[in-house]
Design an enzyme around this catalytic site. Structure first.
Site, PDB file in Angstrom:
ATOM      1  N   ARG A   1     -13.752  -7.333   3.967  1.00 58.41           N
ATOM      2  CA  ARG A   1     -12.753  -6.520   2.999  1.00 58.41           C
ATOM      3  C   ARG A   1     -11.713  -8.158   3.368  1.00 58.41           C
ATOM      4  O   ARG A   1     -11.075  -8.727   2.698  1.00 58.41           O
ATOM      5  CB  ARG A   1     -12.177  -5.674   3.820  1.00 58.41           C
TER       6      ARG A   1
ATOM      7  N   ARG B   1       0.630  -1.225  -0.052  1.00 57.49           N
ATOM      8  CA  ARG B   1       0.042  -0.323   0.240  1.00 57.49           C
ATOM      9  C   ARG B   1       0.635   2.061   0.256  1.00 57.49           C
ATOM     10  O   ARG B   1       2.115   1.212   0.961  1.00 57.49           O
ATOM     11  CB  ARG B   1      -0.947  -0.188   1.288  1.00 57.49           C
TER      12      ARG B   1
ATOM     13  N   CYS C   1     -15.870   2.548   1.580  1.00 60.31           N
ATOM     14  CA  CYS C   1     -14.669   2.126   1.759  1.00 60.31           C
ATOM     15  C   CYS C   1     -14.488   2.098   3.399  1.00 60.31           C
ATOM     16  O   CYS C   1     -13.624   1.224   4.129  1.00 60.31           O
ATOM     17  CB  CYS C   1     -13.853   2.195   1.216  1.00 60.31           C
TER      18      CYS C   1
ATOM     19  N   HIS D   1      -7.928   1.104  -6.064  1.00 60.33           N
ATOM     20  CA  HIS D   1      -7.548   0.064  -4.582  1.00 60.33           C
ATOM     21  C   HIS D   1      -9.060  -1.636  -5.134  1.00 60.33           C
ATOM     22  O   HIS D   1     -10.021  -1.434  -4.548  1.00 60.33           O
ATOM     23  CB  HIS D   1      -8.358   0.884  -3.579  1.00 60.33           C
TER      24      HIS D   1
ATOM     25  N   ASP E   1     -16.717   8.368  -0.712  1.00 61.49           N
ATOM     26  CA  ASP E   1     -15.617   8.396   0.187  1.00 61.49           C
ATOM     27  C   ASP E   1     -14.896   9.259   0.737  1.00 61.49           C
ATOM     28  O   ASP E   1     -16.225  11.422   0.042  1.00 61.49           O
ATOM     29  CB  ASP E   1     -14.650   7.520  -0.948  1.00 61.49           C
TER      30      ASP E   1
ATOM     31  N   GLN F   1     -10.568  -3.376  -2.541  1.00 62.18           N
ATOM     32  CA  GLN F   1     -11.425  -2.471  -1.934  1.00 62.18           C
ATOM     33  C   GLN F   1     -12.784  -3.606  -3.062  1.00 62.18           C
ATOM     34  O   GLN F   1     -13.875  -3.509  -2.513  1.00 62.18           O
ATOM     35  CB  GLN F   1     -11.028  -1.266  -2.282  1.00 62.18           C
TER      36      GLN F   1
HETATM   37  N1  NVA Z   1      -9.498   7.270  -1.403  1.00 63.39           N
HETATM   38  C1  NVA Z   1      -9.317   6.668   0.366  1.00 63.39           C
HETATM   39  C2  NVA Z   1      -9.470   5.684   0.687  1.00 63.39           C
HETATM   40  C3  NVA Z   1      -9.275   4.577   2.394  1.00 63.39           C
HETATM   41  C4  NVA Z   1      -9.456   3.349   1.874  1.00 63.39           C
HETATM   42  C5  NVA Z   1      -7.696   7.214   0.362  1.00 63.39           C
HETATM   43  O1  NVA Z   1      -6.446   7.000  -0.557  1.00 63.39           O
HETATM   44  O2  NVA Z   1      -6.909   7.763   1.430  1.00 63.39           O
HETATM   45  N1   CP Z   2     -11.500   1.089   3.156  1.00 68.23           N
HETATM   46  C1   CP Z   2      -9.767   0.323   3.628  1.00 68.23           C
HETATM   47  O1   CP Z   2      -8.843   1.058   2.505  1.00 68.23           O
HETATM   48  O2   CP Z   2      -9.737   0.525   4.831  1.00 68.23           O
HETATM   49  P1   CP Z   2      -8.307   1.205   5.536  1.00 68.23           P
HETATM   50  O3   CP Z   2      -7.322   2.487   5.228  1.00 68.23           O
HETATM   51  O4   CP Z   2      -8.646   1.120   7.432  1.00 68.23           O
HETATM   52  O5   CP Z   2      -7.305  -0.170   5.385  1.00 68.23           O
END
Ligand code: NVA
Ligand code: CP
Length: 342
Positions: free
Chosen positions: A329, A118, A283, A145, A242, A148
């Site tokens: 998830r 990540r 999410c 993502h 989101d 997800q």
């Molecule tokens: N768009 C958000 C998703 C988090 C799971 C981010 O990248 O922070």
């Molecule tokens: N939805 C999601 O990716 O959650 P986290 O950022 O907590 O992993």
């Protein structure tokens, strides 16, 4: 009839050794088989009949960005399956500041059976995959993502009123972020009725929209991109949103983002325009109240009450299925691990 959860059945899916970087790398059939496997693994866990298909397998999980759900999902999925997870990050390892993705991949794939990453730039996870001899999974980049998406699709399938019918969903918010891109592309591949509802300035890049139309032509998906909330939401069964500012973006963008996205907040009036009984999805994490540092500060600075991208009222209502999504998830990430490693 459902196939038994055996190594032979898993191998017959044809996903052994594959990376999981972006939805575009997969056919609808492959994504569907991952969803079916996830549903099977979820049921087996509930029934206490889950076989351990990943005994002695080791996963390296790199988190350059923070995470709750993705992190616990990889870890618990590996542990349920008899395997082990080692977490790495930029602060406590050499990754990023002292060692390139190419070198990191060559080291980790000598010791581990799979690598999760990540971070920010999607090119990093691609470079890891290029130099790794073991499967690499994208646990979120700025662009995509994909893990997800499996959870979101499993959750929508579980909740849709007409099981097996075409999924109809809409995404309101920052549509050029990882979630906007992924929801558009996944829906296009899977033949959904997908609506992206956002100000034009926040629509996905043209190249992503072009890919979506290409895949939609093959799958029969219907794609709507609109700035009009009513046009996008009307008749949709699932309403996704989101955060308005994603991880890694500077806090200065909040001012502009709130101005652009306030009309696209998921609130009761929006749900009322959707299909009766429509569900709200997120999410997570979500800014729906002032009980987080950022939520409190932004609400105070901008004089907002009761939620940012989703209202507290909707978030706490029976329409919200975000916690089913969060649980899924784990089951869907387990499905990727089992399908690629068993
Ligand atoms: N768009 C958000 C998703 C988090 C799971 C981010 O990248 O922070
Ligand atoms: N939805 C999601 O990716 O959650 P986290 O950022 O907590 O992993």
């Amino acid at each position: 009839m459902t196939e038994p959860l055996t190594v032979d059945h898993i191998h017959s899916l044809g996903l052994t050794g594959r990376d999981f970087l972006c939805e575009l790398d997969f056919t609808a059939k492959e994504l569907d088989s991952l969803l079916q496997l996830a549903a099977q693994l979820k049921q087996a866990r509930k029934d206490h009949t889950e076989p351990e298909l990943l005994k002695r397998r080791n996963l390296a999980a790199i988190f350059e960005k923070t995470s709750t759900r993705t992190r616990i999902s990889f870890s618990v999925a590996m542990s349920d399956q008899g395997g082990n997870t080692t977490f790495l990050d930029g602060a406590t390892s050499q990754i990023g500041h002292k060692e390139s993705p190419a070198d990191t991949a060559r080291v980790l794939s000598r010791v581990f059976d799979a690598i999760e990453f990540r971070g920010s730039d999607h090119s990093v996870v691609e470079e890891l995959a290029e130099y790794s001899h073991v499967p690499v999974y994208n646990g979120l980049t700025d662009q995509w993502h994909p893990t997800q998406m499996l959870a979101d699709f499993l959750t929508m399938r579980e909740h849709q009123v007409d099981p097996g019918a075409q999924l109809s969903y809409c995404y309101l918010g920052d549509a050029r972020s990882n979630m906007g891109n992924s929801l558009l592309i996944m829906g296009a591949i899977m033949g959904s009725d997908i609506r992206i509802v956002a100000p034009k300035a926040l629509w996905p890049e043209q190249a992503v929209i072009d890919q979506a139309h290409k895949r939609a032509a093959e799958s029969g998906a219907s794609i709507t991109l609109t700035e009009e909330v009513n046009e996008g939401v009307s008749g949709a069964e699932f309403i996704h949103t989101d955060v308005w500012v994603s991880m890694g973006e500077p806090k200065e963008v909040w001012t502009e983002r709130i101005k652009l996205l306030q009309p696209y907040q998921v609130n009761q009036a929006v749900l009322d325009q959707a299909r009766p009984g429509a569900k709200a999805m997120h999410c997570l994490p979500a800014y729906h109240d002032n009980k987080t540092l950022v939520g409190e500060q932004i609400s105070r600075d901008f004089n907002l009450n009761g939620g940012l991208e989703i209202t507290h009222e909707v978030f706490e209502s029976p329409a919200n299925i975000a916690f089913d999504q969060a649980e899924n998830r784990m089951h869907t990430i387990k499905s990727i691990l089992v399908a690629t490693l068993a």
